[in-house]
Enzyme design. Structure first.
Site, PDB file in Angstrom:
ATOM      1  N   LEU A  35       0.895  -1.283   0.025  1.00  0.00           N
ATOM      2  CA  LEU A  35       0.002   0.001  -0.005  1.00  0.00           C
ATOM      3  C   LEU A  35       0.898   1.229   0.020  1.00  0.00           C
ATOM      4  CD1 LEU A  35      -2.872  -0.855   2.515  1.00  0.00           C
ATOM      5  CD2 LEU A  35      -2.903  -1.272  -0.193  1.00  0.00           C
ATOM      6  N   HIS A  36       1.227   1.647  -1.314  1.00  0.00           N
ATOM      7  CA  HIS A  36       2.075   2.908  -1.285  1.00  0.00           C
ATOM      8  C   HIS A  36       1.092   3.979  -1.675  1.00  0.00           C
ATOM      9  CE1 HIS A  36       1.898   2.473  -5.600  1.00  0.00           C
ATOM     10  NE2 HIS A  36       2.134   1.296  -5.508  1.00  0.00           N
ATOM     11  N   ALA A  37       1.381   5.031  -2.268  1.00  0.00           N
ATOM     12  CA  ALA A  37       0.666   6.258  -2.315  1.00  0.00           C
ATOM     13  C   ALA A  37      -0.383   6.165  -3.190  1.00  0.00           C
ATOM     14  CB  ALA A  37       1.719   7.471  -3.106  1.00  0.00           C
ATOM     15  N   GLU A  76      -2.610  -2.815 -10.399  1.00  0.00           N
ATOM     16  CA  GLU A  76      -1.346  -2.670 -10.829  1.00  0.00           C
ATOM     17  C   GLU A  76      -1.114  -3.865 -11.275  1.00  0.00           C
ATOM     18  OE1 GLU A  76       0.703  -1.447  -7.280  1.00  0.00           O
ATOM     19  OE2 GLU A  76       0.445   0.508  -7.501  1.00  0.00           O
TER      20      GLU A  76
END
Length: 87
Positions: free
Chosen positions: A14-16, A87
């Site tokens: 869980l990145h930006a 993604e």
């Protein structure tokens, strides 16, 4: 109140970008929506709190939705996790 375990399928965790998607989604619902990771409960309407949690790819998290539109919120969140946030 609904609780469900979900796996972070995207390898980067869980990145930006996925956090922004989650925060926007949570903001559309009246329900309280929380993510539990490593025994910490994080409000999903807080971008900084979610980013600070450091949720890694492959991790299992618990999502808690509580309120009048909890089922719709949980369904949409489940779909995001299932698709790896695109993604």
């Amino acid at each position: 109140m609904l609780k469900e375990q979900m796996v972070v399928k995207n390898s980067t965790g869980l990145h930006a970008r996925p956090v922004t998607t989650l925060v926007k989604l949570a903001g559309r619902y009246k329900s309280t929506i929380e993510l539990v990771y490593n025994d910490k409960t994080i409000k999903m309407k807080s971008m900084m709190a979610l980013l600070g949690a450091g949720v890694k790819g492959g991790s299992t998290v618990e999502i808690i939705c509580d309120g009048e539109d909890e089922q719709a919120a949980m369904d949409e969140i489940r779909e995001l996790f299932a698709t790896g946030f695109g993604e």
